[in-house]
Scaffold this motif. Structure first.
Motif, PDB file in Angstrom:
ATOM      1  N   ALA A 181       6.037   2.267  -6.498  1.00 39.61           N
ATOM      2  CA  ALA A 181       6.398   3.681  -6.419  1.00 39.61           C
ATOM      3  C   ALA A 181       7.546   3.985  -7.366  1.00 39.61           C
ATOM      4  O   ALA A 181       8.400   3.134  -7.628  1.00 39.61           O
ATOM      5  CB  ALA A 181       6.776   4.074  -4.993  1.00 39.61           C
ATOM      6  N   GLN A 182       7.549   5.237  -7.842  1.00 48.78           N
ATOM      7  CA  GLN A 182       8.599   5.720  -8.739  1.00 48.78           C
ATOM      8  C   GLN A 182       8.971   7.144  -8.368  1.00 48.78           C
ATOM      9  O   GLN A 182       8.112   7.943  -7.981  1.00 48.78           O
ATOM     10  CB  GLN A 182       8.102   5.702 -10.193  1.00 48.78           C
ATOM     11  N   GLY A 183      10.273   7.467  -8.478  1.00 49.89           N
ATOM     12  CA  GLY A 183      10.716   8.844  -8.358  1.00 49.89           C
ATOM     13  C   GLY A 183      10.947   9.287  -6.932  1.00 49.89           C
ATOM     14  O   GLY A 183      11.340   8.525  -6.053  1.00 49.89           O
ATOM     15  N   THR A 184      10.684  10.575  -6.693  1.00 49.78           N
ATOM     16  CA  THR A 184      10.927  11.209  -5.406  1.00 49.78           C
ATOM     17  C   THR A 184       9.784  10.895  -4.453  1.00 49.78           C
ATOM     18  O   THR A 184       8.623  11.142  -4.764  1.00 49.78           O
ATOM     19  CB  THR A 184      11.056  12.730  -5.584  1.00 49.78           C
ATOM     20  N   ALA A 216      10.567  -2.482 -12.293  1.00 50.72           N
ATOM     21  CA  ALA A 216      10.232  -3.301 -11.128  1.00 50.72           C
ATOM     22  C   ALA A 216       8.880  -3.950 -11.382  1.00 50.72           C
ATOM     23  O   ALA A 216       7.860  -3.249 -11.481  1.00 50.72           O
ATOM     24  CB  ALA A 216      10.200  -2.452  -9.873  1.00 50.72           C
ATOM     25  N   THR A 217       8.862  -5.284 -11.494  1.00 51.98           N
ATOM     26  CA  THR A 217       7.659  -5.998 -11.934  1.00 51.98           C
ATOM     27  C   THR A 217       7.384  -7.205 -11.045  1.00 51.98           C
ATOM     28  O   THR A 217       8.281  -8.014 -10.778  1.00 51.98           O
ATOM     29  CB  THR A 217       7.819  -6.476 -13.388  1.00 51.98           C
ATOM     30  N   ASP A 218       6.154  -7.318 -10.575  1.00 53.49           N
ATOM     31  CA  ASP A 218       5.656  -8.524  -9.896  1.00 53.49           C
ATOM     32  C   ASP A 218       6.463  -8.884  -8.654  1.00 53.49           C
ATOM     33  O   ASP A 218       6.672 -10.062  -8.344  1.00 53.49           O
ATOM     34  CB  ASP A 218       5.649  -9.711 -10.867  1.00 53.49           C
ATOM     35  N   ASN A 219       6.901  -7.879  -7.928  1.00 52.75           N
ATOM     36  CA  ASN A 219       7.545  -8.115  -6.640  1.00 52.75           C
ATOM     37  C   ASN A 219       6.503  -8.008  -5.522  1.00 52.75           C
ATOM     38  O   ASN A 219       5.495  -7.314  -5.664  1.00 52.75           O
ATOM     39  CB  ASN A 219       8.665  -7.101  -6.427  1.00 52.75           C
ATOM     40  N   THR A 220       6.760  -8.683  -4.398  1.00 54.57           N
ATOM     41  CA  THR A 220       5.744  -8.772  -3.351  1.00 54.57           C
ATOM     42  C   THR A 220       6.365  -8.651  -1.967  1.00 54.57           C
ATOM     43  O   THR A 220       7.439  -9.202  -1.705  1.00 54.57           O
ATOM     44  CB  THR A 220       4.999 -10.122  -3.433  1.00 54.57           C
ATOM     45  N   SER A 264       5.273  -2.134 -12.202  1.00 53.11           N
ATOM     46  CA  SER A 264       4.033  -2.801 -12.619  1.00 53.11           C
ATOM     47  C   SER A 264       3.824  -4.116 -11.895  1.00 53.11           C
ATOM     48  O   SER A 264       4.754  -4.911 -11.732  1.00 53.11           O
ATOM     49  CB  SER A 264       4.076  -3.065 -14.129  1.00 53.11           C
ATOM     50  N   GLY A 265       2.587  -4.351 -11.457  1.00 48.39           N
ATOM     51  CA  GLY A 265       2.206  -5.654 -10.928  1.00 48.39           C
ATOM     52  C   GLY A 265       2.788  -6.001  -9.589  1.00 48.39           C
ATOM     53  O   GLY A 265       2.789  -7.171  -9.191  1.00 48.39           O
ATOM     54  N   ASN A 266       3.274  -5.019  -8.848  1.00 51.31           N
ATOM     55  CA  ASN A 266       3.834  -5.271  -7.528  1.00 51.31           C
ATOM     56  C   ASN A 266       2.734  -5.246  -6.468  1.00 51.31           C
ATOM     57  O   ASN A 266       1.674  -4.645  -6.669  1.00 51.31           O
ATOM     58  CB  ASN A 266       4.903  -4.234  -7.209  1.00 51.31           C
ATOM     59  N   ALA A 267       2.983  -5.877  -5.321  1.00 55.52           N
ATOM     60  CA  ALA A 267       1.935  -5.993  -4.316  1.00 55.52           C
ATOM     61  C   ALA A 267       2.506  -5.949  -2.906  1.00 55.52           C
ATOM     62  O   ALA A 267       3.597  -6.461  -2.646  1.00 55.52           O
ATOM     63  CB  ALA A 267       1.158  -7.300  -4.505  1.00 55.52           C
ATOM     64  N   VAL A 268       1.738  -5.330  -2.009  1.00 56.93           N
ATOM     65  CA  VAL A 268       1.977  -5.419  -0.571  1.00 56.93           C
ATOM     66  C   VAL A 268       0.727  -6.019   0.058  1.00 56.93           C
ATOM     67  O   VAL A 268      -0.387  -5.523  -0.161  1.00 56.93           O
ATOM     68  CB  VAL A 268       2.270  -4.047   0.053  1.00 56.93           C
ATOM     69  N   ASN A 269       0.915  -7.094   0.823  1.00 56.39           N
ATOM     70  CA  ASN A 269      -0.191  -7.766   1.496  1.00 56.39           C
ATOM     71  C   ASN A 269       0.047  -7.703   2.998  1.00 56.39           C
ATOM     72  O   ASN A 269       1.009  -8.282   3.510  1.00 56.39           O
ATOM     73  CB  ASN A 269      -0.290  -9.224   1.047  1.00 56.39           C
ATOM     74  N   GLY A 284       6.089  -2.782  -2.480  1.00 57.78           N
ATOM     75  CA  GLY A 284       6.086  -3.953  -3.339  1.00 57.78           C
ATOM     76  C   GLY A 284       7.216  -3.866  -4.345  1.00 57.78           C
ATOM     77  O   GLY A 284       8.034  -4.778  -4.477  1.00 57.78           O
ATOM     78  N   GLY A 285       7.282  -2.757  -5.080  1.00 55.34           N
ATOM     79  CA  GLY A 285       8.357  -2.525  -6.034  1.00 55.34           C
ATOM     80  C   GLY A 285       8.645  -1.047  -6.168  1.00 55.34           C
ATOM     81  O   GLY A 285       7.751  -0.207  -6.022  1.00 55.34           O
ATOM     82  N   TYR A 286       9.929  -0.712  -6.465  1.00 55.28           N
ATOM     83  CA  TYR A 286      10.326   0.688  -6.616  1.00 55.28           C
ATOM     84  C   TYR A 286      11.337   0.815  -7.750  1.00 55.28           C
ATOM     85  O   TYR A 286      12.266   0.009  -7.877  1.00 55.28           O
ATOM     86  CB  TYR A 286      10.959   1.232  -5.332  1.00 55.28           C
ATOM     87  N   SER A 287      11.174   1.860  -8.569  1.00 58.75           N
ATOM     88  CA  SER A 287      12.180   2.271  -9.536  1.00 58.75           C
ATOM     89  C   SER A 287      12.226   3.786  -9.574  1.00 58.75           C
ATOM     90  O   SER A 287      11.181   4.444  -9.500  1.00 58.75           O
ATOM     91  CB  SER A 287      11.872   1.733 -10.931  1.00 58.75           C
TER      92      SER A 287
END
Length: 592
Positions: free
Chosen positions: A244-247, A189-193, A225-230, A216-219
């Motif tokens: 975020a990743q995992g549990t 998950a990359t560069d999602n916003t 990498s490079g995800n953002a919440v504004n 922003g992004g989850y796997s």
């Protein structure tokens, strides 16, 4: 605040069309306006589905745009490798319990029937939610920009636009579960916003418009990498993740809205390693979490959660590094972590795991922004793995912190016999304010902190705390203030430093008549029973100049008012203090 409503699912899936390489794609647009076939109970905040909205005319999961206005629906995703029929067929079955795939759980290809597009990734999708006054409020179950199981999700966007101007107050609108920029199980998950806008100050009309959780992004296993919440306005009720990743917690393995679809598949995965969570960010410049609700929500710049049972074979987890959280202006949050690694491990499996490092994560609290408990890096650790918590930091410049402030915090959550390092973390506060008041009985500021454990297998070293021209205090019932370079309950505390200058530090107690202030380069004792550390406390330094330091209790002549100034301290409260005493106050006040 968790929203655990029983919802009948309505799924809105955007049209799918091809995305050209690199250049701006020709986007397929889907519009949902004034759609209220699903009813919304404003008192119970429950959705009752009457219709499923599906656009199944496109053939690619990239380059789609969906706009939703004034509607009450369950879910919407702008681009997905899983077709609408597959996502929809279990919606009216309350017993599907995560079995989105009709084929064997090990074969997702029968579910991912839609092409990701020429790039091989779910890319460039945009979902926009706009809100206007529709009487009973707008309610959505969940939103996602891009959705996949095995494919990467890149450069997808969700925008939630609540009203930004004052007007007649009406029933709150909200996203009951999640807003997710990009979701995948085994891809990257990359560069999602995700962007949330709305009223910037709590108490204004429309300030109760909310999204429960933002990602922003989850796997589940891939690199994030490079995800953002504004967050520029409006409210979140539960948790915000830049990446975020995992549990995620013990209740939901996946984001809450995705758990019902994919939990069986995720629980059946077998993997030997996971990717890093890096360079993700959360920015809150207005709105956020309303602290009038009491302590509640959490913000993570980046998070890895590991919950591995003994019958699975994961051995190596990724690192959490270079994630950031920035809170400024009228922005508010409760617990704030730049980067965190949290373990949920079965006892039988802890010996086989290698947990990643938490390094170079950062939190800024600036220009009026508020955080209740703040840490640049956080580790919840158990087992035998090495744990590195290094070079994390917090900067407070004209910001406000309500309770505790740590450059890095290591929390032992189970038996831990590995080797841990909490090193080179820092706190820098300039013109900042910490006033626990009714929020907390203890105020703590430390560059590095280790909680729990026994022996010398963890070292808290070379951490720094620098405070200048700031006010730090506790003013409610039994109160204490602890400020230091490094702290350990049981472990080694070495070469940490505190610099405190031109500041006001106070502890006032109005109920139990006891107040404590402890200032040290490094200290070691167990806060729970005031016992000395079993590790070493050596070569720590405190530089304390030109401050007002004072304790005040009630009129009880037995008031316990204690100030301890030390380079290093290994013992319980009330031990010897060192420094220069300049006392010129009433009988119940000590000033140094």
């Amino acid at each position: 605040m968790k929203n655990r409503r029983k919802l009948l699912t309505i799924l809105v899936l955007a049209g799918l069309t091809s995305l050209g390489p690199i250049v701006m794609p020709v986007q397929a647009e889907e519009t949902i306006t004034d759609t209220k076939d699903t009813t919304f109970d404003s008192k119970t905040r429950a959705l009752s589905a009457t219709k499923v909205y599906v656009d199944n005319n496109k053939d690619s999961a990239s380059g789609n745009t969906m706009t939703i206005t004034n509607s009450v629906i369950y879910g919407a995703v702008a681009g997905s490798t899983i077709d609408a029929d597959t996502l929809s067929k279990h919606i009216d079955d309350p017993n599907h319990k995560g079995r989105i795939i009709s084929a064997p759980i090990t074969d997702p290809t029968t579910a991912e029937t839609v092409s990701a597009g020429p790039t091989g990734a779910v890319t460039g999708n945009t979902l926009i939610l706009n809100d206007q006054d529709i009487g009973n409020g707008q309610s959505i179950g969940w939103l996602a920009g891009g959705l996949a199981m095995t494919q990467d999700v890149n450069q997808n966007t969700v925008e939630v636009n609540w009203p930004t101007s004052s007007g007649e107050v009406y029933n709150a609108s909200g996203v009951q579960y999640d807003a997710i920029g990009g979701f995948t199980l085994t891809g990257d998950a990359t560069d999602n916003t995700v962007t949330l806008t709305g009223v910037t100050e709590f108490g204004d009309p429309y300030s109760d418009h909310f999204v429960s959780n933002l990602y922003g992004g989850y796997s589940y296993t891939g690199t994030v990498s490079g995800n953002a919440v504004n967050i520029e306005g409006a409210t979140f009720y539960d948790t915000v993740y830049g990446g975020a990743q995992g549990t995620l917690n013990n209740q939901f393995n996946l984001p809450q809205s995705m758990n019902g679809y994919f939990s069986d598949y995720a629980n059946g995965l077998s993997f030997t390693s996971t990717g890093d969570v890096k360079n993700n960010s959360v920015t809150i410049s207005g709105g956020g979490y309303d602290m009038r609700r009491g302590p509640g929500s959490t913000v993570y710049g980046g998070l890895i959660g590991a919950k591995i049972s003994a019958d699975e074979n994961a051995t190596t987890f990724g690192n959490v590094h270079d994630n950031t959280v920035t809170i400024s202006g009228t922005g508010m949050a409760n617990d704030v972590y730049g980067g965190a690694f949290i373990t949920y491990l079965d006892d039988e499996n802890t010996d086989t795991l290698q947990i990643g490092a938490v390094t170079n994560n950062h939190v800024d609290i600036l220009d009026g922004g508020y955080g209740h408990v703040v840490a640049g890096g956080y580790y919840a650790i158990a087992g035998t793995t090495d744990a590195d918590l290094e070079y994390n930091s917090v900067t407070v410049n004209k910001g406000i912190v309500g309770k505790n402030l740590y450059g890095a915090y290591l929390n032992k959550v189970g038996e831990y016999t590995g080797t841990g390092t909490v090193a080179n973390n820092s706190v820098l506060m300039t013109n900042g304010t910490m006033d626990a008041d009714n929020y907390a009985s203890t105020v703590q500021v430390y560059g590095g902190y280790a909680d729990g454990g026994e022996g010398d297998n963890v070292t808290v070293r070379d951490n720094t705390t620098t405070i200048q021209q700031s006010t730090i205090g506790a003013n409610y019932e039994y109160h204490q203030v602890e400020i230091g370079g490094g702290h350990s309950d049981y472990f080694n505390t070495e070469h940490n430093s505190l610099t405190l200058s031109d500041s006001n530090v106070y502890a006032y107690s109005s109920v139990y008549d006891n107040a404590y202030i402890v200032l040290s380069g490094g200290d070691g004792w167990n806060d729970n029973n005031n016992q000395p550390s079993k590790g070493s406390v050596v070569n720590n330094t405190a530089n304390i100049t030109n401050n007002l330091i004072q304790t005040t209790g009630g009129e009880n002549e037995d008031s316990d008012l204690t100030i301890i100034l030390a380079g290093g301290l290994n013992g319980e409260y009330g031990g010897p203090w060192t420094g220069i005493k300049d006392y010129n106050g009433p009988v119940n006040s000590d000033q140094y």
